[in-house]
Design a protein around this motif. Sequence first.
Motif, PDB file in Angstrom:
ATOM      1  N   LEU A 150      -2.750  11.915   3.765  1.00  0.00           N
ATOM      2  CA  LEU A 150      -3.400  11.185   4.340  1.00  0.00           C
ATOM      3  C   LEU A 150      -4.391  11.115   4.554  1.00  0.00           C
ATOM      4  O   LEU A 150      -4.731  11.457   6.237  1.00  0.00           O
ATOM      5  CB  LEU A 150      -2.049  10.233   4.819  1.00  0.00           C
ATOM      6  N   GLN A 161       0.632  -1.551   0.145  1.00  0.00           N
ATOM      7  CA  GLN A 161      -0.216  -0.092   0.208  1.00  0.00           C
ATOM      8  C   GLN A 161       1.603   0.867  -0.054  1.00  0.00           C
ATOM      9  O   GLN A 161       0.572   2.459  -0.956  1.00  0.00           O
ATOM     10  CB  GLN A 161      -1.400   0.268   1.118  1.00  0.00           C
ATOM     11  N   LEU A 173       0.956   4.408  -2.342  1.00  0.00           N
ATOM     12  CA  LEU A 173       0.705   6.140  -1.949  1.00  0.00           C
ATOM     13  C   LEU A 173       2.041   6.867  -2.463  1.00  0.00           C
ATOM     14  O   LEU A 173       1.637   7.399  -2.881  1.00  0.00           O
ATOM     15  CB  LEU A 173       0.426   6.314  -0.167  1.00  0.00           C
ATOM     16  N   ASP A 211       1.709   7.400  -5.935  1.00  0.00           N
ATOM     17  CA  ASP A 211       1.256   9.354  -6.340  1.00  0.00           C
ATOM     18  C   ASP A 211       1.519  10.575  -5.888  1.00  0.00           C
ATOM     19  O   ASP A 211       1.656  11.528  -6.417  1.00  0.00           O
ATOM     20  CB  ASP A 211      -0.001   8.826  -5.045  1.00  0.00           C
ATOM     21  N   LEU A 242      -5.014   9.245   0.163  1.00  0.00           N
ATOM     22  CA  LEU A 242      -4.413  10.916  -0.561  1.00  0.00           C
ATOM     23  C   LEU A 242      -6.389  11.361  -0.682  1.00  0.00           C
ATOM     24  O   LEU A 242      -6.588  11.037  -1.587  1.00  0.00           O
ATOM     25  CB  LEU A 242      -3.409  10.655  -1.253  1.00  0.00           C
TER      26      LEU A 242
END
Lengths: 339, 265, 378
Positions: A136, A30, A34, A37, A130
Amino acid sequence: MMSDHKDSVWVIAEQVRGDIPAVCLEIIGQARKLADDLGVPVEVVLLGNGISDQVDLLFFAGANVVHLGDAPDFEDYQSEIFMESIVSRAKELDPQIMLIGSTFMGRELAPLIAAKLGTGLTAHCIDLVLDEKGVLEQQIPAYGGMMSIICPEKRPQIATIARGVFPMPALDENRSGKILPVEPPQGINIRVQTLEVLHIEPKGVPLESAPVVVAGGSGAGSIEGWQDIEALAETLNAALGSTRPAVDEGWTELDTMIGQSGKMVSPELYIGVGLSGELQHMVGIVGAKVMIAINNDPKAPVFEQVDYGVVEDCRVFVPALVESIKKYKSHAGRAANEV
Amino acid sequence: MLRFVVCVKAVPEPKAAEELKIDPVTKSLARLDIPLVINPLDRNALEVALLIKEQSAAHITVISMGPPPAGDIVKECLALGADNGILLSDPSFAGADAFVTAYTLAKAIEKVAAVDVVLCGRASSDGATEWVGPELAIFLDMPVVTMVREFVESEGTSWKVKADLENGYRLVQVELPAVFTVTQDVNTPHTLSFSGIIKARKKEITTWGLDDLALPAESVGLKGSPTIVSNLTYVESKRECQIIEGTLEEKVDILINKLVEAGVI
Amino acid sequence: MIDFTFTEEQDLFQKAAREFAETKIAPHVPEMEGTGQSWDPVIKELGEAEMMAITIPEEYGGLGLGAVVRLIALEEIARISVATAMMMQVGGLGIDPIINFGSDEQKKKYLPGLASGERFATVAVTEPTGGSDPKNCRTTYKKQNGSYILNGRKCFITNSHIADTQVVLAVDEDNPEAFSTFILELGMDGFKPTHVEHKVGMRGCNTGEIEMNHCEVPTENLLGQEGKGMRVSMVGISETGRGGMVGCALGLHKACLEASVKFANERILYGKPISRLQGQQFKIAEMKIDLEAGRLLGYRAASIQDKGGRAGNEYAVAKYFTTEAAQRAAKMAADIHGGYGCMEEYPVTRYVRDSFVLGPSAGTSDIMKVIVARWALS
């Protein structure tokens, strides 16, 4: 050099008897998403003794950098040493996000790190996304809905995640990365010492990997009702799960609890007996193929979250069901023998 | 003399609190009149101190951060056997997340003078983060052990405790002063007694607000919290449920067919 | 005006009594119901929880807490077990005469043990000739060689076999107008409990007969004045006795309401819980209204008593109302349960049986009406 690391996404991994638990790899997966991105690296911290052979796995899962502490001082989890090592490295390199598994170690270490760094921490997240500003969003179930928590100003944004929330990432054996050594901190005041660690092998199929799960809730009504549910699980060779009310009643142990602050399960078949379908419990069921609920209240929220529902008092229905299953099995057995 | 501080939280009575939900129509929280009780694990924490006090000289201060009704919980702790109570109550404390709750509690504990042992339940039944105990330890500069299930032995300022791990436990030696968070297995709390309630008449509860702790308003409550709730959404379900109809026997049969189809039987 | 809410401290007493009843008494209820006996562990729990010390003054080892707290405790205990509440309330009835009429030596001798639970008390007035007609009692006493000799028997005595301290009413053998009350102790020659009763309800509450057969009682065991004993035994009954029944009735009534609400919310008929049906709602409303009214009557009387006033009449009103209401509530609760209301595994059947014993205890409903009529007509 240091600017390469600033604002990266960190994962605090751990090792248990030389192995890296699945939850760490899931979180790295994960973290990779993130970080992609955000356009930053994924950096994993791993402290242990004689665990350098595990580092590749972290790269395969998606890490760009592994901060590796490999020394006798890191052999067993020690809160002051671990916290100091992680905090001083974090202060140097200034990550924007730090993710930690909701393991027993993680649940003690994460708040120590957060308090020391003066930043926010969210427990048992069910999802991490996000928002449009790159902040976050840490999501947890609450009040029958989903709550998003953010840490708008302080850094890093820290969250703990349980095993099974995120899928195991595909391991790319072509990936590699940089290893930065972490030296044990010197001259810190050690006030906690682990004298002994006793490992007890768990019995039966662990909930997290069971193909069939029977979970009971407060609708069992009594310890006798609970035993009927246990009988159902046994008859189906299923793992037994529970909701918090059943644990609070003392009918079952905390380690059978499925839910946000318990275990995550992803069975082929889930049967929820005498439970209302509280979101805190239901988020613990990740990707079950078929879900069935038995509850005497037709308005119970569980009936909106399963595939098949039986509106009956489980105290009456479950014994009847167990009886019939046993009969069916013995007929089938006899028929098979006759062939 | 051992000086204990036990942190207790007033929480909605856990069974009744399950009813607290977002209304699917108005999408807001439907308020219910739920009685406040002592967080069950904090009761276990208080019992640790009370059991030790039965054997040797000890002083137990109970501290709770909450609105004025939390004072009833502190009173109950005095009736259970604590020696004095502190209620941290101030409008500016509201909206605190775990970090700033721990910070505020720590400031109050610092004001309490010499403390040997700080005890908390592992988690509260409503927030359930498990963060306050360890964060307190950082703010107080004390060592911490979480998930304690047994206090094994003490030798002067050195305590040995057994703490839970996944599948097992660790035996840990700790130098006091220290923070411990406890699980429900650590003891079975005794019940309130009538004579305890009478004795509590003479015990003091002090209320401290922002000024008593000499803290700037931005460091506490919602303002001081690093985390905030940005959104609360009602979750739509993704499955279409088919209710199985018929008599009890018919339903059992249909269900068994489904289980056979699923390959479970 | 009057504040109808509990003080913070009274809230705590209620919480403590509820916790005690739920954790320490509830586990014994199945056995008490099953055997009709098994009262020993329960008496021990009552003693350890200081329940018998509530109205005993602090100087004699008691808690000195008064009638309101006693009512709070009885209500909570009766909610779990009316049989236990009954034993506790009659225990208090045996303690009361010693507090009110005991000499300093008698108080010092009996009260500390009664407060700690080492001793257990009862009062014995009723005989086969009728509890409603105490003046007709046949148990006699006569003075002989510097002590009293008692002959006779008492029946329907709660705690007959467990109370080691029994406050007994007798009539002068030679003078039917003169009554005296004595403290009898188990183990005295010529005094023994005999027959154990099997009641339809309040099973597990010890009820039985005691017999005095040339029982020699030392003069220091005379309670109050010789010849003035009727007042000694009966004053307790009008306040402590009736008040105790109010506690038993209120607790039972609350249990009936809770069971009815739970069942009505869970039982599905016509696709919805029966609590949505007005017919069932009306029953529950009636139970609720009666409970609210009963509590106010009970606590009003207890408050008067705590302020030092005489509350016999107010207690008669409360006793009549709450015991009659509890009997109605039990029947309504059973009705709401439908067929399950006849099944022993549902506590509501026990509530129905227990409710029968509320009426005749500490004065029948008819006697209560006589008292209230006297009050209204005076």
